[in-house]
Design an enzyme around this catalytic site. Structure first.
Site, PDB file in Angstrom:
ATOM      1  CG  HIS A 127      32.053  20.439-162.871  1.00 31.95           C
ATOM      2  ND1 HIS A 127      31.581  20.775-161.623  1.00 31.95           N
ATOM      3  CD2 HIS A 127      31.936  21.562-163.616  1.00 31.95           C
ATOM      4  CE1 HIS A 127      31.196  22.041-161.622  1.00 31.95           C
ATOM      5  NE2 HIS A 127      31.395  22.538-162.826  1.00 31.95           N
ATOM      6  CD  GLU A 128      33.459  22.095-167.156  1.00 33.23           C
ATOM      7  OE1 GLU A 128      32.439  22.614-167.662  1.00 33.23           O
ATOM      8  OE2 GLU A 128      34.071  22.628-166.204  1.00 33.23           O
ATOM      9  CG  HIS A 184      28.307  22.800-166.566  1.00 30.90           C
ATOM     10  ND1 HIS A 184      27.376  23.564-165.905  1.00 30.90           N
ATOM     11  CD2 HIS A 184      29.466  22.956-165.872  1.00 30.90           C
ATOM     12  CE1 HIS A 184      27.957  24.140-164.825  1.00 30.90           C
ATOM     13  NE2 HIS A 184      29.218  23.779-164.785  1.00 30.90           N
ATOM     14  CD  GLU A 233      28.900  25.323-161.145  1.00 31.64           C
ATOM     15  OE1 GLU A 233      29.424  24.575-160.302  1.00 31.64           O
ATOM     16  OE2 GLU A 233      29.369  25.488-162.272  1.00 31.64           O
TER      17      GLU A 233
HETATM   18 ZN   LIG Z   1      30.663  24.438-163.373  1.00 33.45          ZN
END
Ligand SMILES: [Zn+2]
Length: 490
Positions: free
Chosen positions: A258-259, A262, A288
């Site tokens: 997830h990170e 980003h 997101e």
């Molecule tokens: Zn996030």
């Protein structure tokens, strides 16, 4: 004149990056005793930033440039966006900003106390104060339609509450029956993933996965923090952090990916446009859409694990001995209504968000009183997810957002997933062998597409303009629905 503007924006960004770096350090390596000195550093730099961002010289520079007919498309757009940001910043009186800053500091402290004591009444007065202030803010910044639009404008510019309503109406009408169908058949077992996995090996494996995604460690790094997050000081220095869960390896892996999503967005922003809106992310929802795309659409797919399960087994031969792909795939994709948003699966997640969205709207329009909030929350969890909430710590107090006065933030999580599904569908259309490539560990073409079509434009296009440009239509829930149906119904 435009060069002068570039230098000025670079100076602003330098100060902002220094603040981000100090914040990053605070969450990772700062010795405990430095906390109060550190908040001094940050507050000094923040006021320098505020002076730069609202200076009258800067404003006149922008106004002159606004009339400059020699500017090209991106130059013009950079100026327009800076003017827009400036006008919002100037609408808030200094006394208001200060009052809000105090209210959020004490709100956060009281929220922590209330969570610890499982006592909502310790947080209620702070929440009331914050709501009063945020309603004031809405009047300062102005809005059309629902008051919620004043706050969405901060996190998801260009998207209105009326549009979000339509999307959540779809969630309600189409996802509730789908959830019923999925949970009726749910019988997977993930207990083999909830045992001890060596922390150092988890760390090493997570770095391998980040490198596979194309995260460039020449321009970034991973460190440890209590809560995982990502930050950047410009596209040439992007940081991710993780929290290694000894007994929940997929939690570690999911949050690393997830990170990483980003950070790929930040690394993909233009280095030449440093300091300009052209080198900034479009919105929280679009950010997101990157992290959730990698975490869910890729990181929970069968093709991804076809390639990576054997790799994971070399790190953890004991725990994963004899586990085949289909057992593993089912174990990481269990759909089951649960209490905690951050621990929920990719389907029920959106009910958690819808509940928060409905509550925020009701609070901001005085349809419910702060005192009645825990009971209202519990009733919604019963209604949408069919579960009983045992206490406020696992209920209405589970998220930090409201203690920071961040109303209007939650919907961006769901919007992110829905955008991600739309990018995913487009990629599968462009690359009919999408899954076959991923199953061979080829992720480079995905990163390249995201870089060229989303990242490199920064804020030059709005979320809706970009979505239409790339997929032929603005955000639509139908892509997520068909993704979910295709994945979970067979
Ligand atoms: Zn996030």
């Amino acid at each position: 004149m435009y060069n002068q503007f570039l230098n000025y924006r670079k100076k602003m960004k330098d100060v902002e990056s220094a603040i981000s770096l100090l914040n990053w350090d605070m969450e990772t390596y700062m010795p405990e005793g430095a906390a109060s000195m550190r908040s001094g550093h940050i507050s000094t730099l923040s006021s320098i930033y505020h002076e730069l961002a609202t200076a009258s010289d800067y404003e006149s520079m922008l106004k002159n440039l606004q009339d400059d007919t020699t500017l090209n498309f991106s130059q013009k757009r950079n100026v327009e966006l800076c003017l827009k940001d400036l006008s919002r910043a100037k609408k808030l009186p200094a006394s208001y900003v200060e009052a809000l800053s105090h209210a959020t500091s004490s709100g956060f402290i009281n929220w922590q106390k209330a969570v610890k004591a499982k006592d909502f009444s310790l947080f209620a007065p702070s929440l009331k104060k914050l709501l009063t202030l945020k309603k004031e803010e809405a009047n300062y910044v102005g809005y059309e339609g629902h008051i919620y639009n004043a706050f969405l404008a901060e996190f998801e510019p260009g998207t209105t509450s009326e549009e979000v309503d339509i999307i959540f109406q779809d969630v309600k009408e189409k996802l509730i029956p789908l959830l019923k169908q999925i949970t009726q058949k749910e019988s997977a077992d993930n207990s083999f993933l909830k045992v001890h996995f060596d922390e150092q090996k988890q760390w090493d494996f997570s770095l391998e996965l980040l490198k596979q995604m194309g995260l460039d460690f020449k321009y970034g790094r991973q460190d440890k923090s209590h809560h995982p997050f990502s930050t950047s000081f410009g596209s040439e220095d992007c940081r991710v952090t993780t929290h290694v869960h000894a007994n929940d390896v997929m939690n570690t892996i999911g949050s690393c990916i997830h990170e990483g999503g980003h950070a790929l967005y930040e690394q993909g922003l233009s280095a030449i446009a440093y300091g300009l809106p052209e080198a900034q992310a479009i919105s929280y929802g679009l950010h997101e859409s990157q992290s959730r795309f990698w975490e869910n659409n890729i990181g929970l797919s069968k093709a991804y694990w076809q390639y990576n399960l054997p790799r994971m087994q070399t790190y953890f031969p004991e725990q994963l001995q004899g586990i085949d792909l289909s057992t593993f795939y089912r174990a990481i994709n269990i759909v089951r209504p649960s209490l905690i948003r951050t621990a929920s699966d990719e389907i029920t997640y959106h009910f958690h968000i819808m509940i928060r969205y409905e509550i925020e709207k009701a609070l901001l329009t005085d349809q419910i009183k702060v005192e009645d909030l825990p009971a209202y929350w519990n009733a919604k969890y019963k209604e949408y997810l069919g579960i009983e909430v045992p206490d406020v710590a696992q209920g209405v107090l589970q998220d930090v957002h409201w203690s920071h006065g961040a109303f209007g933030y939650f919907p961006t999580y769901s919007l992110g997933s829905f955008y991600a599904a739309q990018w995913h569908a487009k990629l599968k259309e462009l690359y009919p062998d999408f899954d076959a490539k991923v199953a061979c560990g080829d992720l480079a073409f995905i990163k390249e597409w995201l870089n060229q079509n989303i990242h490199k434009h920064g804020r030059l296009y709005s979320a809706s303009e970009l979505c239409t440009k790339l997929t032929g239509e603005p955000l639509s829930f139908k892509y997520f629905l068909s993704y979910a149906q295709n994945k979970y119904l067979p």
